[in-house]
Write a protein that holds these residues in place. Structure first.
Motif, PDB file in Angstrom:
ATOM      1  N   LEU A  51       9.427   2.087 -24.229  1.00 51.33           N
ATOM      2  CA  LEU A  51       8.636   0.961 -23.754  1.00 51.33           C
ATOM      3  C   LEU A  51       7.455   1.520 -22.977  1.00 51.33           C
ATOM      4  N   GLY A  52       6.257   0.999 -23.265  1.00 51.46           N
ATOM      5  CA  GLY A  52       5.061   1.459 -22.578  1.00 51.46           C
ATOM      6  C   GLY A  52       4.516   0.404 -21.636  1.00 51.46           C
ATOM      7  N   PHE A  53       3.891   0.842 -20.548  1.00 54.04           N
ATOM      8  CA  PHE A  53       3.328  -0.040 -19.536  1.00 54.04           C
ATOM      9  C   PHE A  53       1.820   0.199 -19.458  1.00 54.04           C
ATOM     10  N   VAL A  54       1.059  -0.896 -19.560  1.00 55.85           N
ATOM     11  CA  VAL A  54      -0.395  -0.821 -19.651  1.00 55.85           C
ATOM     12  C   VAL A  54      -1.013  -1.209 -18.311  1.00 55.85           C
ATOM     13  N   VAL A  55      -1.780  -0.301 -17.736  1.00 61.86           N
ATOM     14  CA  VAL A  55      -2.413  -0.541 -16.439  1.00 61.86           C
ATOM     15  C   VAL A  55      -3.679  -1.374 -16.635  1.00 61.86           C
ATOM     16  N   GLY A  56      -3.791  -2.437 -15.844  1.00 63.33           N
ATOM     17  CA  GLY A  56      -4.987  -3.261 -15.890  1.00 63.33           C
ATOM     18  C   GLY A  56      -5.939  -2.966 -14.762  1.00 63.33           C
ATOM     19  N   LYS A  57      -5.450  -2.978 -13.540  1.00 58.49           N
ATOM     20  CA  LYS A  57      -6.301  -2.804 -12.371  1.00 58.49           C
ATOM     21  C   LYS A  57      -6.216  -1.376 -11.867  1.00 58.49           C
ATOM     22  N   GLY A  58      -7.360  -0.705 -11.780  1.00 53.67           N
ATOM     23  CA  GLY A  58      -7.391   0.684 -11.349  1.00 53.67           C
ATOM     24  C   GLY A  58      -7.357   0.832  -9.835  1.00 53.67           C
ATOM     25  N   THR A  59      -7.344   2.091  -9.407  1.00 56.83           N
ATOM     26  CA  THR A  59      -7.354   2.414  -7.977  1.00 56.83           C
ATOM     27  C   THR A  59      -8.307   3.579  -7.749  1.00 56.83           C
ATOM     28  N   SER A  60      -8.615   3.829  -6.497  1.00 54.34           N
ATOM     29  CA  SER A  60      -9.430   4.982  -6.138  1.00 54.34           C
ATOM     30  C   SER A  60      -8.539   6.185  -5.867  1.00 54.34           C
ATOM     31  N   MET A  61      -9.110   7.374  -6.013  1.00 54.12           N
ATOM     32  CA  MET A  61      -8.341   8.590  -5.758  1.00 54.12           C
ATOM     33  C   MET A  61      -7.911   8.643  -4.299  1.00 54.12           C
ATOM     34  N   GLY A  62      -6.719   9.190  -4.083  1.00 53.65           N
ATOM     35  CA  GLY A  62      -6.203   9.343  -2.730  1.00 53.65           C
ATOM     36  C   GLY A  62      -5.366   8.183  -2.245  1.00 53.65           C
ATOM     37  N   ARG A  63      -5.251   7.113  -3.057  1.00 51.34           N
ATOM     38  CA  ARG A  63      -4.511   5.927  -2.634  1.00 51.34           C
ATOM     39  C   ARG A  63      -3.265   5.745  -3.487  1.00 51.34           C
ATOM     40  N   PRO A  64      -2.091   6.109  -2.983  1.00 52.37           N
ATOM     41  CA  PRO A  64      -0.855   5.860  -3.731  1.00 52.37           C
ATOM     42  C   PRO A  64      -0.608   4.360  -3.896  1.00 52.37           C
ATOM     43  N   VAL A  65       0.044   3.999  -4.986  1.00 50.25           N
ATOM     44  CA  VAL A  65       0.416   2.603  -5.223  1.00 50.25           C
ATOM     45  C   VAL A  65       1.888   2.424  -4.852  1.00 50.25           C
ATOM     46  N   PRO A  66       2.202   1.618  -3.859  1.00 48.23           N
ATOM     47  CA  PRO A  66       3.608   1.416  -3.495  1.00 48.23           C
ATOM     48  C   PRO A  66       4.343   0.616  -4.557  1.00 48.23           C
ATOM     49  N   VAL A  67       5.657   0.729  -4.570  1.00 49.11           N
ATOM     50  CA  VAL A  67       6.451  -0.008  -5.553  1.00 49.11           C
ATOM     51  C   VAL A  67       6.193  -1.513  -5.458  1.00 49.11           C
ATOM     52  N   SER A  68       5.859  -2.005  -4.278  1.00 53.82           N
ATOM     53  CA  SER A  68       5.638  -3.441  -4.087  1.00 53.82           C
ATOM     54  C   SER A  68       4.391  -3.945  -4.810  1.00 53.82           C
TER      55      SER A  68
ATOM     56  N   HIS B   6       9.652   6.208  -0.468  1.00 46.61           N
ATOM     57  CA  HIS B   6       8.506   5.733  -1.263  1.00 46.61           C
ATOM     58  C   HIS B   6       8.919   5.262  -2.654  1.00 46.61           C
ATOM     59  N   LEU B   7      10.185   5.522  -3.051  1.00 43.81           N
ATOM     60  CA  LEU B   7      10.682   5.061  -4.343  1.00 43.81           C
ATOM     61  C   LEU B   7      11.734   3.964  -4.208  1.00 43.81           C
ATOM     62  N   HIS B   8      11.947   3.477  -3.003  1.00 42.26           N
ATOM     63  CA  HIS B   8      12.899   2.372  -2.800  1.00 42.26           C
ATOM     64  C   HIS B   8      12.406   1.135  -3.546  1.00 42.26           C
ATOM     65  N   ARG B   9      13.277   0.524  -4.303  1.00 41.78           N
ATOM     66  CA  ARG B   9      12.923  -0.719  -4.977  1.00 41.78           C
ATOM     67  C   ARG B   9      12.851  -1.871  -3.981  1.00 41.78           C
ATOM     68  N   VAL B  10      11.857  -2.738  -4.173  1.00 42.88           N
ATOM     69  CA  VAL B  10      11.736  -3.929  -3.317  1.00 42.88           C
ATOM     70  C   VAL B  10      11.741  -5.207  -4.147  1.00 42.88           C
ATOM     71  N   ALA B  11      11.736  -5.082  -5.464  1.00 41.65           N
ATOM     72  CA  ALA B  11      11.774  -6.245  -6.356  1.00 41.65           C
ATOM     73  C   ALA B  11      12.580  -5.875  -7.601  1.00 41.65           C
TER      74      ALA B  11
END
Length: 398
Positions: free
Chosen positions: A188-205, A272-277
């Motif tokens: 199964l593949g996941f397609v990213v729509g909204k990008g981010t800037s370098m240096g900013r991790p995306v939290p699981v939330s 940082h990998l704890h599930r919240v949803a």
């Protein structure tokens, strides 16, 4: 969600609770974005009057973010389920038989994970029979590798058998030539729509704010090339020759009824990998070889969930771009008929498969056709269809 007025749409699995996006051409015209409903495609540029959908890919729309995704989905759903919206939509429904499907999005980066406990354990036992099946890091992070976006191809593309270095057990050194252990990986593949800037991790939330939807993936693999090259840096030429994706991107919002907490994880992941949803997904995959079902992998058995994959992917500050694709890795269950690769189904070639026509397979032969499909429970209580990804093996060049 109510039913669609389009005849047969809900029964097909492409009803108003699905509404996957794709890109199509018709009668020599330019590419346009559409939504599949039953055996039709709704031309979104014409139905909504939005020039953003007169585009060769979903990327401009996906880049707008989750507010636009949800508003558009609600508007299209209303048009396809209400008599009031029928007059606006019906003139712009195009029969599937009159369109050619194109790649649904422009792939920016491609990452493939290794998130099935059963698959990783099976591969470990096959490739490293004298060692522990799992490496010590496997239960602490979603292992992955960075692939090549330039060899991600649309469903239906022929797959040329790759050549490379491989070493047979009875040889002193490697040989170069066509792979003799060409394999599939149902993913199964996941397609990213909204990008981010370098240096900013995306939290699981924040997973659903960045991932637009899902596609089916077949990550073709040359197991003999892979086995020789992967130590110490991992897969390279054994994977990078082709990855096939399905033509319809199913929005995350269509998978609401398929969501659950996910598989129990031991030991507990780092914070940082704890599930919240709830981003475990109960999807039923099916693998067909030359038309015969050879496996039914259960996505619900996956150990790592997609929100954790995204958090790990960006945890070092790596940026996301619109069109990034990351895949789950091979989906496999605990039974033999749930293994998502021929490597596992034939146990490295030691236990060949006998097909209904009497032919025997350990790995793919030239001319073999592979199809991976999937379904899930829909929000309306029925079944939604994720479509399929197909490919046929052609002989090596030269």
């Amino acid at each position: 969600m109510t039913s669609s007025w389009v005849p047969g749409a809900d029964e097909s699995g492409f009803g108003a609770d699905n509404l996957p996006y794709g890109v199509f051409t018709r009668s020599g015209g330019g590419p346009r974005v559409g939504v599949r409903v039953g055996d039709h495609v709704l031309d979104l540029a014409a139905a909504l009057g939005d020039p953003e959908f007169s585009a060769p890919s979903l990327n401009p729309f996906m880049a707008r973010g989750s507010t636009a995704w949800r508003a558009t989905r609600a508007k299209v759903s209303g048009m396809l389920t209400s008599e009031g919206g029928r007059a606006s939509a019906e003139p712009h429904l195009v029969p599937l038989g009159e369109v050619d499907l194109r790649p649904p999005f422009e792939v920016a980066d491609y990452v493939d994970f290794y998130c099935s406990l059963e698959h990783a354990s099976n591969v470990g036992r096959i490739f490293r029979p004298d060692e522990e099946p799992l490496k010590p890091n496997w239960r602490h992070l979603p292992v992955g590798y960075h692939g090549r976006s330039g060899t991600v191809v649309p469903s239906g593309t022929d797959i040329v058998r790759p050549s490379g270095q491989r070493r047979s057990p009875d040889s002193d050194g490697p040989l170069f030539g066509p792979s003799t252990r060409l394999d599939i990986e149902a993913e199964l593949g996941f397609v990213v729509g909204k990008g981010t800037s370098m240096g900013r991790p995306v939290p699981v939330s924040d997973f659903a704010e960045h991932v637009f939807g899902v596609v089916l993936v077949n990550d073709w693999s040359a197991r003999d090339i892979q086995a020789w090259e992967y130590v110490p840096l991992g897969p390279f030429l054994g994977k990078s020759f082709a990855t096939s994706v399905s033509p319809w991107v199913v929005p995350l919002d269509a998978l609401g009824a398929a969501r659950f907490a996910g598989r129990e994880q031991t030991p507990e992941p780092l914070p940082h990998l704890h599930r919240v949803a709830d981003w475990g997904l109960d999807l039923a995959l099916e693998v067909r070889l030359n038309g015969e079902v050879v496996s039914r992998p259960p996505y619900a058995a996956m150990y790592w969930t997609a929100d954790q994959m995204l958090a790990h992917l960006t945890s070092n500050g790596a940026s996301l771009r619109t069109g990034d694709l990351y895949a789950s890795g091979t989906v496999s269950g605990s039974r033999r008929d749930q293994r998502g690769s021929l490597l596992e189904l034939s146990w490295g070639g030691a236990e060949p498969l006998t097909l209904a026509d009497g032919s025997v397979r350990t790995f793919l032969e030239d001319g073999d056709a592979v199809a991976v499909s999937a379904t899930a429970r829909g929000m309306a209580g029925g079944t939604i269809n994720l479509g399929e990804v197909t490919g046929t093996v052609r002989p090596a060049c030269g």
